[in-house]
Enzyme design. Structure first.
Site, PDB file in Angstrom:
ATOM      1  N   ASP A   1       0.837  -1.189   0.000  1.00  0.00           N
ATOM      2  CA  ASP A   1       0.000   0.000   0.000  1.00  0.00           C
ATOM      3  C   ASP A   1       0.878   1.247   0.000  1.00  0.00           C
ATOM      4  OD1 ASP A   1      -2.235  -1.618   0.141  1.00  0.00           O
ATOM      5  OD2 ASP A   1      -2.434  -1.433   2.319  1.00  0.00           O
ATOM      6  N   ARG A   2       0.334   2.325  -0.495  1.00  0.00           N
ATOM      7  CA  ARG A   2       1.102   3.569  -0.617  1.00  0.00           C
ATOM      8  C   ARG A   2       1.735   3.976   0.708  1.00  0.00           C
ATOM      9  NH1 ARG A   2      -0.878   9.121  -3.624  1.00  0.00           N
ATOM     10  NH2 ARG A   2       1.031  10.308  -3.256  1.00  0.00           N
TER      11      ARG A   2
END
Length: 240
Positions: free
Chosen positions: A70-71
């Protein structure tokens, strides 16, 4: 972009992805992306891997990408430098042969030193952008298992090691929320909780990854804990 390299040879490129950097385009997130850095630093990797169609219909290349973080998750991420390595690694991920360890700070003090969350995950009926392993989970439910080990607890928080045995989207975040211990600073799954322990991003770090190299050697890689993690770890140990 400053992307720390953990390991590199002719087949693999293993990096420590910083928090706040998305792996590749998704049609919704503004760049830059890790794949921008790959294209610039490793032009020979362009074309390695599979094309992806975005929701807007655009098709993008993802040079070397075989898995994602995930970012706002930091940590170890492996990229394939050749088509042969990509196919070899992809098969390992699909067959759950790659071992992964994450570190996270979660809300609440877990009572058991170790445990396993074994709950299928599906799309949330309340919000299609989210995933769920609760009563609101709908659509196709896929098996998901996460094992956790408590490293430290103090004053309403736990520092845990997490080993996802399957690779579902947002699996750790969804499972920890399902058992009442959501990840600190998870603005997507627990937007009502204020940031804590000094975190300004999701308190989740991909700490270690073990895989079989295309040459047959079993290899383990670790991404050092970032500064916000070491700060929070010291804070909990002090309170404990």
């Amino acid at each position: 972009m400053n992307i720390p390299i953990i390991y590199e040879d002719g087949a693999l490129l293993v990096v420590n992805k910083p928090a706040g950097l998305a792996v590749h385009e998704d049609g919704r997130t503004d760049g830059p992306f890790l794949t921008d850095w790959v294209r610039e630093q490793y032009p020979e990797m362009v074309g390695v891997g599979e094309m992806m169609r975005l929701q807007n219909g655009a098709r993008i290349g993802r040079p070397g990408v075989v898995h994602r973080l995930d970012r706002d998750t930091s940590g170890v991420l492996v990229l394939a430098k050749t088509e042969e390595a990509h196919a070899f690694l992809k098969a390992q991920f699909q067959q759950c042969e790659i071992q992964k360890e994450y570190r996270a700070f979660v809300w609440g003090e877990l009572k058991e030193a170790t445990g396993t969350v074994d709950r299928p995950i599906g799309r949330s009926r309340k919000d299609f952008r989210l995933w769920s392993s609760g009563k609101d989970a709908g659509g196709q439910l896929r098996p998901a298992t996460t094992r956790y080990t408590v490293l430290c607890t103090a004053e309403g928080f736990s520092y845990v090691s997490l080993e996802p045995k399957t690779g579902r989207t947002h699996q750790i975040r969804v499972h920890m929320k399902a058992i009442g211990h959501p990840v600190v600073c998870d603005t997507r799954y627990m937007p009502s909780r204020a940031p804590a322990l000094g975190f300004t991003r999701l308190a989740l770090h991909a700490y270690a990854l073990t895989l079989t190299h295309p040459n047959g050697t079993r290899m383990a890689f670790e991404a050092p804990l970032p500064e916000d993690f070491t700060h929070a770890e010291k804070e909990l140990q002090y309170k404990n």
